[in-house]
Motif scaffolding. Structure first.
Motif, PDB file in Angstrom:
ATOM      1  N   VAL A  67      41.475   7.497 104.361  1.00 53.43           N
ATOM      2  CA  VAL A  67      42.125   7.710 105.656  1.00 53.43           C
ATOM      3  C   VAL A  67      43.644   7.530 105.521  1.00 53.43           C
ATOM      4  N   LYS A  68      44.052   6.472 104.812  1.00 56.04           N
ATOM      5  CA  LYS A  68      45.490   6.231 104.615  1.00 56.04           C
ATOM      6  C   LYS A  68      46.133   7.374 103.847  1.00 56.04           C
ATOM      7  N   LYS A  69      45.415   7.888 102.873  1.00 57.54           N
ATOM      8  CA  LYS A  69      45.960   8.974 102.073  1.00 57.54           C
ATOM      9  C   LYS A  69      46.088  10.254 102.900  1.00 57.54           C
ATOM     10  N   LEU A  70      45.085  10.504 103.749  1.00 53.25           N
ATOM     11  CA  LEU A  70      45.094  11.730 104.537  1.00 53.25           C
ATOM     12  C   LEU A  70      46.169  11.707 105.619  1.00 53.25           C
ATOM     13  N   PHE A  71      46.399  10.542 106.201  1.00 56.56           N
ATOM     14  CA  PHE A  71      47.315  10.453 107.341  1.00 56.56           C
ATOM     15  C   PHE A  71      48.660   9.825 106.974  1.00 56.56           C
ATOM     16  N   LYS A  72      48.967   9.755 105.701  1.00 57.18           N
ATOM     17  CA  LYS A  72      50.229   9.147 105.304  1.00 57.18           C
ATOM     18  C   LYS A  72      51.420  10.015 105.717  1.00 57.18           C
ATOM     19  N   LYS A  73      52.554   9.369 105.912  1.00 58.76           N
ATOM     20  CA  LYS A  73      53.784  10.089 106.231  1.00 58.76           C
ATOM     21  C   LYS A  73      54.434  10.592 104.954  1.00 58.76           C
ATOM     22  N   ASP A  74      55.215  11.639 105.092  1.00 65.37           N
ATOM     23  CA  ASP A  74      55.848  12.267 103.934  1.00 65.37           C
ATOM     24  C   ASP A  74      57.359  12.346 104.133  1.00 65.37           C
ATOM     25  N   ASP A  75      58.061  12.547 103.011  1.00 63.39           N
ATOM     26  CA  ASP A  75      59.511  12.720 103.048  1.00 63.39           C
ATOM     27  C   ASP A  75      59.855  14.155 103.414  1.00 63.39           C
ATOM     28  N   ASN A  76      60.623  14.322 104.488  1.00 62.94           N
ATOM     29  CA  ASN A  76      61.143  15.617 104.890  1.00 62.94           C
ATOM     30  C   ASN A  76      62.666  15.524 104.904  1.00 62.94           C
ATOM     31  N   PHE A  77      63.348  16.650 104.693  1.00 61.10           N
ATOM     32  CA  PHE A  77      64.800  16.621 104.562  1.00 61.10           C
ATOM     33  C   PHE A  77      65.469  17.709 105.394  1.00 61.10           C
ATOM     34  N   GLY A  78      66.657  17.378 105.913  1.00 58.86           N
ATOM     35  CA  GLY A  78      67.523  18.333 106.570  1.00 58.86           C
ATOM     36  C   GLY A  78      68.915  18.265 105.961  1.00 58.86           C
ATOM     37  N   VAL A  79      69.805  19.173 106.371  1.00 61.14           N
ATOM     38  CA  VAL A  79      71.146  19.300 105.783  1.00 61.14           C
ATOM     39  C   VAL A  79      72.207  19.213 106.868  1.00 61.14           C
ATOM     40  N   ILE A  80      73.301  18.528 106.546  1.00 60.15           N
ATOM     41  CA  ILE A  80      74.459  18.472 107.433  1.00 60.15           C
ATOM     42  C   ILE A  80      75.709  18.850 106.635  1.00 60.15           C
ATOM     43  N   VAL A  81      76.515  19.757 107.203  1.00 59.71           N
ATOM     44  CA  VAL A  81      77.824  20.103 106.643  1.00 59.71           C
ATOM     45  C   VAL A  81      78.873  19.645 107.638  1.00 59.71           C
ATOM     46  N   SER A  82      79.888  18.914 107.155  1.00 63.90           N
ATOM     47  CA  SER A  82      80.914  18.373 108.034  1.00 63.90           C
ATOM     48  C   SER A  82      82.296  18.584 107.412  1.00 63.90           C
ATOM     49  N   GLN A  83      83.346  18.309 108.203  1.00 63.14           N
ATOM     50  CA  GLN A  83      84.706  18.554 107.756  1.00 63.14           C
ATOM     51  C   GLN A  83      85.614  17.375 108.083  1.00 63.14           C
ATOM     52  N   SER A  84      86.675  17.227 107.281  1.00 58.62           N
ATOM     53  CA  SER A  84      87.672  16.194 107.518  1.00 58.62           C
ATOM     54  C   SER A  84      88.981  16.639 106.876  1.00 58.62           C
ATOM     55  N   ARG A  85      90.112  16.233 107.458  1.00 52.99           N
ATOM     56  CA  ARG A  85      91.399  16.557 106.862  1.00 52.99           C
ATOM     57  C   ARG A  85      91.728  15.639 105.688  1.00 52.99           C
ATOM     58  N   ASP A  86      91.038  14.509 105.609  1.00 47.20           N
ATOM     59  CA  ASP A  86      91.285  13.541 104.548  1.00 47.20           C
ATOM     60  C   ASP A  86      90.053  13.407 103.674  1.00 47.20           C
ATOM     61  N   PHE A  87      90.297  13.042 102.419  1.00 46.18           N
ATOM     62  CA  PHE A  87      89.187  12.783 101.500  1.00 46.18           C
ATOM     63  C   PHE A  87      88.747  11.336 101.677  1.00 46.18           C
ATOM     64  N   ASP A  88      87.499  11.147 102.100  1.00 46.65           N
ATOM     65  CA  ASP A  88      87.000   9.813 102.411  1.00 46.65           C
ATOM     66  C   ASP A  88      85.511   9.780 102.114  1.00 46.65           C
ATOM     67  N   MET A  89      85.106   8.871 101.239  1.00 44.12           N
ATOM     68  CA  MET A  89      83.692   8.776 100.883  1.00 44.12           C
ATOM     69  C   MET A  89      82.982   7.675 101.661  1.00 44.12           C
ATOM     70  N   ILE A  90      83.639   7.122 102.669  1.00 40.81           N
ATOM     71  CA  ILE A  90      83.027   6.022 103.413  1.00 40.81           C
ATOM     72  C   ILE A  90      82.407   6.512 104.715  1.00 40.81           C
ATOM     73  N   GLY A  91      83.155   7.312 105.465  1.00 43.88           N
ATOM     74  CA  GLY A  91      82.700   7.666 106.811  1.00 43.88           C
ATOM     75  C   GLY A  91      82.109   9.043 106.917  1.00 43.88           C
ATOM     76  N   VAL A  92      81.287   9.455 105.963  1.00 46.59           N
ATOM     77  CA  VAL A  92      80.782  10.829 105.922  1.00 46.59           C
ATOM     78  C   VAL A  92      80.111  11.221 107.229  1.00 46.59           C
ATOM     79  N   GLN A  93      79.273  10.328 107.806  1.00 43.74           N
ATOM     80  CA  GLN A  93      78.518  10.722 108.987  1.00 43.74           C
ATOM     81  C   GLN A  93      79.349  10.754 110.259  1.00 43.74           C
ATOM     82  N   TYR A  94      80.612  10.363 110.170  1.00 42.82           N
ATOM     83  CA  TYR A  94      81.468  10.375 111.347  1.00 42.82           C
ATOM     84  C   TYR A  94      82.385  11.596 111.387  1.00 42.82           C
TER      85      TYR A  94
END
Length: 311
Positions: free
Chosen positions: A4-31
């Motif tokens: 039952v656990k195997k049949l109803f287990k959750k799986d990894d799904n993925f989506g994509v986000i493209v964003s822009q910034s005037r400055d190069f910054d590896m800290i605030g990507v999601q902002y």
């Protein structure tokens, strides 16, 4: 109960986000300001689109291209492309590469006037070089760069392979999982079209599931080279980290951790993690592409598991 656990287990799904910034910054990507988002498709549909992942950005003239892995439930992954000239209007996705085995991680680069792709083809136990047509809507096999028979101690072979051209030498980064531990291997050659790769004397240059598998290609900025890794120590696609390459030649490889866990997993859309980062300069902006992981249940996965169970 285990079934039952195997049949109803959750799986990894993925989506994509493209964003822009005037400055190069590896800290605030999601902002940064979003210019494109590819969400996980309706999970109630037949054969839902569960994976849109491994985004790679490539600039050609005044056009920004987005290449990424696309996989419907029950099918093998293929490579799709979208493009834009103004970060507002994007072309419809087109499939540019499909094989008889799973493909992902479409590393795209230019060399001697041609546009090439090295997708992950670890399902074929190979590293393959493809060449694009003029409008990059199709890629054809140019050469098999490496192929190695899988042994019992290899869990995954040739994962997330990509190149760095430095001082006239191509350095190939690829990860092999030996007994479920990633080894980041390094090879080099002076000509990817004619010559074979030689294993670097320091290879593997890292061993471990925290930083041993790459999460994007090398970022080159202001004479610095940054390697992107994905954190698989607790789960697949946990986060991405950045490493600054200090020394790279045919005898020595040295790097240091520059920024650990770039994605803020305390907030959406990265609460379940992510495992890819691509950065390019386009016009007067820095463009970032990431993927985000969602751990969710899908009825179609249950259908496939039941089908496999009774056949």
């Amino acid at each position: 109960m285990n079934l039952v656990k195997k049949l109803f287990k959750k799986d990894d799904n993925f989506g994509v986000i493209v964003s822009q910034s005037r400055d190069f910054d590896m800290i605030g990507v999601q902002y940064f300001g979003q210019v494109l988002r590819l969400d996980i498709d309706n999970l109630l549909k037949p054969k839902p689109l569960l994976t849109q992942a491994d985004p790679f950005l490539f600039v050609k003239g005044d056009t920004l291209f987005l290449f990424y892995e696309s996989e419907r439930s029950g099918d093998r992954g293929e490579i799709r492309m979208m493009k834009t000239s103004d970060l507002q209007k994007w072309s419809s996705p087109v499939t540019v590469l499909r094989e008889s085995f799973h493909l992902s991680f479409p590393f795209v680069f230019e060399f001697r006037g041609g546009i090439y792709m090295i997708p992950e083809s670890q399902a074929d136990d190979s590293i393959r070089l493809y060449k694009g047509n003029e409008d990059l809507t199709s890629f054809s096999l140019e050469r098999v760069l490496m192929k190695k028979a899988r042994t019992e101690d290899v869990s995954f072979n040739f994962c997330d392979s990509h190149l760095l051209l430095k001082d006239g030498v191509f350095y190939l980064f690829t990860s092999v999982s030996y007994q479920w531990t990633y080894h980041l291997e390094l090879y080099f050659t002076d000509d990817i079209l004619m010559h074979d790769f030689v294993k670097h004397p320091r290879s593997p240059v890292y061993v471990g599931n925290d930083f041993g598998r790459c999460g994007g290609s090398i970022i080159h900025l202001d004479d610095n080279y940054y390697r992107v890794s994905q954190n698989c120590s607790e789960s697949y696609g946990g986060n991405v980290s950045i490493h600054r390459i200090l020394t790279l030649d045919q005898n020595v490889y040295r790097e240091e951790l520059y920024r650990k866990d770039v994605l803020d997993v305390e907030k959406e859309p990265y609460k379940d993690g992510g495992h890819q980062l691509s950065v390019v300069r386009f016009g007067d902006r820095y463009i970032y592409a990431t993927d985000f992981r969602k751990v969710s249940w899908c009825w179609y996965q249950l259908y496939l598991r039941l089908k496999n169970y009774f056949t």
